[in-house]
Design a protein around this motif. Structure first.
Motif, mmCIF file in Angstrom:
data_model
loop_
_atom_site.group_PDB
_atom_site.id
_atom_site.type_symbol
_atom_site.label_atom_id
_atom_site.label_comp_id
_atom_site.label_asym_id
_atom_site.label_seq_id
_atom_site.Cartn_x
_atom_site.Cartn_y
_atom_site.Cartn_z
ATOM 1 N N PHE A 196 35.430 28.092 36.371
ATOM 2 C CA PHE A 196 36.243 28.782 35.374
ATOM 3 C C PHE A 196 36.559 30.208 35.814
ATOM 4 N N ALA A 197 35.570 30.873 36.389
ATOM 5 C CA ALA A 197 35.821 32.233 36.882
ATOM 6 C C ALA A 197 36.858 32.191 37.987
ATOM 7 N N GLY A 198 36.825 31.123 38.802
ATOM 8 C CA GLY A 198 37.815 30.964 39.867
ATOM 9 C C GLY A 198 39.221 30.791 39.318
ATOM 10 N N PHE A 199 39.330 30.066 38.180
ATOM 11 C CA PHE A 199 40.632 29.909 37.529
ATOM 12 C C PHE A 199 41.231 31.260 37.198
ATOM 13 N N ILE A 200 40.383 32.149 36.683
ATOM 14 C CA ILE A 200 40.878 33.475 36.293
ATOM 15 C C ILE A 200 41.490 34.150 37.515
ATOM 16 N N VAL A 201 40.749 34.132 38.614
ATOM 17 C CA VAL A 201 41.200 34.820 39.816
ATOM 18 C C VAL A 201 42.492 34.190 40.332
ATOM 19 N N LEU A 206 49.009 35.012 40.164
ATOM 20 C CA LEU A 206 50.358 34.466 40.048
ATOM 21 C C LEU A 206 51.325 35.417 39.372
ATOM 22 N N GLY A 207 50.876 36.606 38.986
ATOM 23 C CA GLY A 207 51.782 37.537 38.312
ATOM 24 C C GLY A 207 51.528 37.584 36.830
ATOM 25 N N PHE A 208 52.527 38.070 36.047
ATOM 26 C CA PHE A 208 52.307 38.343 34.624
ATOM 27 C C PHE A 208 51.986 37.078 33.837
ATOM 28 N N GLY A 209 52.745 35.993 34.107
ATOM 29 C CA GLY A 209 52.472 34.728 33.425
ATOM 30 C C GLY A 209 51.055 34.276 33.687
ATOM 31 N N GLY A 210 50.620 34.468 34.893
ATOM 32 C CA GLY A 210 49.256 34.104 35.249
ATOM 33 C C GLY A 210 48.234 34.924 34.483
ATOM 34 N N TRP A 211 48.565 36.192 34.252
ATOM 35 C CA TRP A 211 47.643 37.056 33.492
ATOM 36 C C TRP A 211 47.418 36.492 32.091
ATOM 37 N N ILE A 212 48.573 36.066 31.483
ATOM 38 C CA ILE A 212 48.458 35.465 30.146
ATOM 39 C C ILE A 212 47.613 34.199 30.229
ATOM 40 N N GLY A 213 47.925 33.373 31.225
ATOM 41 C CA GLY A 213 47.228 32.098 31.365
ATOM 42 C C GLY A 213 45.754 32.271 31.662
ATOM 43 N N ALA A 214 45.385 33.415 32.224
ATOM 44 C CA ALA A 214 43.988 33.616 32.619
ATOM 45 C C ALA A 214 43.087 33.929 31.427
ATOM 46 N N ILE A 215 43.731 34.203 30.257
ATOM 47 C CA ILE A 215 42.916 34.556 29.092
ATOM 48 C C ILE A 215 42.017 33.390 28.675
ATOM 49 N N GLY A 216 42.572 32.166 28.729
ATOM 50 C CA GLY A 216 41.793 30.984 28.357
ATOM 51 C C GLY A 216 40.523 30.848 29.183
ATOM 52 N N PRO A 217 40.653 30.763 30.516
ATOM 53 C CA PRO A 217 39.445 30.657 31.344
ATOM 54 C C PRO A 217 38.493 31.843 31.168
ATOM 55 N N LEU A 218 39.061 33.027 30.848
ATOM 56 C CA LEU A 218 38.200 34.194 30.651
ATOM 57 C C LEU A 218 37.273 33.960 29.462
ATOM 58 N N PHE A 219 37.887 33.484 28.345
ATOM 59 C CA PHE A 219 37.067 33.175 27.174
ATOM 60 C C PHE A 219 36.043 32.103 27.501
ATOM 61 N N MET A 220 36.474 31.085 28.240
ATOM 62 C CA MET A 220 35.561 30.005 28.607
ATOM 63 C C MET A 220 34.392 30.555 29.421
ATOM 64 N N THR A 221 34.715 31.466 30.355
ATOM 65 C CA THR A 221 33.655 32.020 31.215
ATOM 66 C C THR A 221 32.633 32.785 30.386
ATOM 67 N N VAL A 222 33.145 33.559 29.423
ATOM 68 C CA VAL A 222 32.229 34.319 28.561
ATOM 69 C C VAL A 222 31.369 33.361 27.748
ATOM 70 N N ALA A 223 32.030 32.324 27.172
ATOM 71 C CA ALA A 223 31.283 31.376 26.337
ATOM 72 C C ALA A 223 30.256 30.627 27.169
ATOM 73 N N ILE A 224 30.651 30.215 28.372
ATOM 74 C CA ILE A 224 29.722 29.452 29.209
ATOM 75 C C ILE A 224 28.581 30.344 29.685
ATOM 76 N N THR A 225 28.882 31.616 29.909
ATOM 77 C CA THR A 225 27.803 32.531 30.286
ATOM 78 C C THR A 225 26.754 32.601 29.184
ATOM 79 N N ALA A 226 27.242 32.705 27.920
ATOM 80 C CA ALA A 226 26.306 32.715 26.797
ATOM 81 C C ALA A 226 25.514 31.415 26.765
ATOM 82 N N LEU A 227 26.236 30.303 26.957
ATOM 83 C CA LEU A 227 25.575 28.999 26.954
ATOM 84 C C LEU A 227 24.530 28.921 28.059
ATOM 85 N N GLU A 228 24.867 29.494 29.224
ATOM 86 C CA GLU A 228 23.947 29.433 30.354
ATOM 87 C C GLU A 228 22.674 30.236 30.098
ATOM 88 N N PHE A 229 22.801 31.317 29.322
ATOM 89 C CA PHE A 229 21.593 32.061 28.951
ATOM 90 C C PHE A 229 20.684 31.172 28.110
#
Lengths: 255, 190
Positions: A196-201, A206-229
């Protein structure tokens, strides 16, 4: 390989890197590896927590002392509940097991840190050690009566061979399930996190559209980090509880 | 796997030098299953875990146990002391209550006694007064009876004398004294 320069390799984080060589015995290579480094860090941190936590000796503990005391009491109560008074001798072992797994799990959650428990050889060695300990303690305490563990009470005589066979298989499966559970949880969690972190990168490249699209994986990464704790703490707890439960069989083979 | 890592290595440059060694020795296997790393890892696991066990069982855990024991000892001794003090204060309170009850009993006893004594005295005085009154009454009655009897006996004689005198003064008829007395008696009896 930083991982950002090219495609993110989720497996890269599990590579064992030799920090320096020690020697070679009969084709077996011994080295001080990154996993060894993090094992020692986990040992140092867990020891320091208890050592420094018991230093103030305050009647009303401060925050740090409370954490250390809670850590101690938690495992102490666990061992007393599962193993009873005669399980006191195993308390240091169970405590070390819990502390080691917990600290290596948590250390692995820090970026760029190595996850020791994502190595099957580590979890497998620990699990095998536990099962061998169960066998040794059981045989030393009860002799051949220890194998009564595989002969449950109140089973019709014609079913007994099958039941015993199942019991033996389940006993032999214990080290496998114990080691694979911890290994699998840590490995899978870190791979998912990395993907998921790789998706963000990748998307952000990919540019501005990619920045918008990266928000989803960013949230997932944060949520999974919490889950991993949660998983890191939970798996350490499960590992220690199961070690207790298996040791209980060594102390009381007749349920 | 080996081909992909080799393909990416030129881009990594200097940083890949150490990982290249690790990759090369792992023959591209999935790292956790790369058995060439097992001896080192088992060795260091044994060292680390043994060290942890020694440090914990010899130093850290006994230290922590002593801290917790000291606290629980302190708590139990404090609780014991508190219980003992509470028992003492309860005993004192009970003694006070008892003393109070006794005092109350004593007070009511004394009051009752005083009341009884006063009543008895009053009764005695009244009885005495009544007795003396009755005696005086009886004396007076006796005196009255005596006086009456005396008067009555006197009345007869006076009447007789008077009658005699009247009769003599009239001198119409003579009557002996005994006759007159008989007549007076008859008249008095009427």
């Amino acid at each position: 390989m930083a991982g950002t320069a090219d495609r993110v390799d989720p497996i890269h984080q599990f590579h064992i890197v030799d920090l320096f060589q020690i020697g070679q015995i009969g084709g077996m290579k011994f080295a001080f590896t990154n996993s060894a480094l993090f094992m020692l860090i986990a040992v140092a941190l867990s020891f320091l927590l208890l050592y420094a936590g018991s230093a103030p000796r305050a009647l009303v503990p401060g925050r740090f002392q409370s954490v250390a005391e809670e850590f101690y009491s938690f495992v102490h109560n666990l061992v007393r509940q599962v193993l009873g008074e005669e399980g006191k001798a195993f308390f240091p072992f169970i405590f070390c097991l819990f502390a080691f797994v917990l600290f290596t799990n948590f250390l692995g959650l820090i970026p760029y840190f190595f996850t020791v428990t994502s190595q099957l050889v580590i979890t497998g060695t620990l699990a095998l050690f536990i099962i061998l300990m169960v066998l040794v303690v059981g045989l030393a305490k009860h002799g051949l009566k220890f194998f009564g563990l595989f002969v449950p009470h109140g089973v019709p005589i014609f079913l007994l061979p099958f039941i015993s066979l199942i019991e033996i298989i389940s006993f032999l499966a214990r080290p496998v399930s114990l080691s694979l559970r911890l290994f699998g949880n840590m490995l899978a969690g870190h791979i998912v996190l990395k993907v998921f972190a790789g998706f963000i990168v990748s998307l952000a490249g990919l540019g501005f559209g990619g920045w918008i699209g990266a928000i989803g994986p960013l949230f997932m990464t944060v949520a999974i980090t919490a889950l991993e704790f949660l998983v890191a703490a939970l798996q350490a707890f499960v590992f220690a509880v199961l070690a207790c439960v298996y040791l209980k069989d060594a102390l009381h083979p007749h349920h | 796997m080996a081909t992909t890592t080799e393909a990416t290595q030129p881009a990594g440059g200097e940083a890949t030098a150490t990982t290249e060694v690790a990759h090369g020795e792992g023959h591209g296997a999935f790292p956790p299953f790369d058995s060439s790393t097992f001896p080192s890892q088992i060795l260091w696991l044994a060292i680390a875990f043994g060290l942890l066990y020694l440090l914990m069982s010899r130093i850290a855990l006994p230290r922590m146990a002593s801290v917790l024991d000291a606290r629980s000892d302190r708590l139990t001794s404090d609780i014991d002391a508190a219980n003992r003090l509470k028992g003492e204060s309860d005993a004192v309170a009970a003694a006070y209550e008892q003393a109070l009850a006794e005092a109350r009993n004593n007070a009511s006893g004394i009051a009752q006694k005083a009341r009884d004594a006063a009543k008895a005295e009053a009764d005695a005085k009244r009885a005495e007064a009544e007795a003396s009154g009755a005696a005086k009454l009886a004396d007076a009655e006796a005196a009255i009876v005596a006086a009456k009897a005396k008067a009555m006996s006197g009345v007869g004689a006076i009447a007789a004398d008077t009658a005699d005198a009247i009769v003599k003064s009239f001198a119409v008829a003579t009557a002996t004294k005994s006759e007159i007395e008989q007549a007076v008696k008859a008249a008095l009896a009427k």
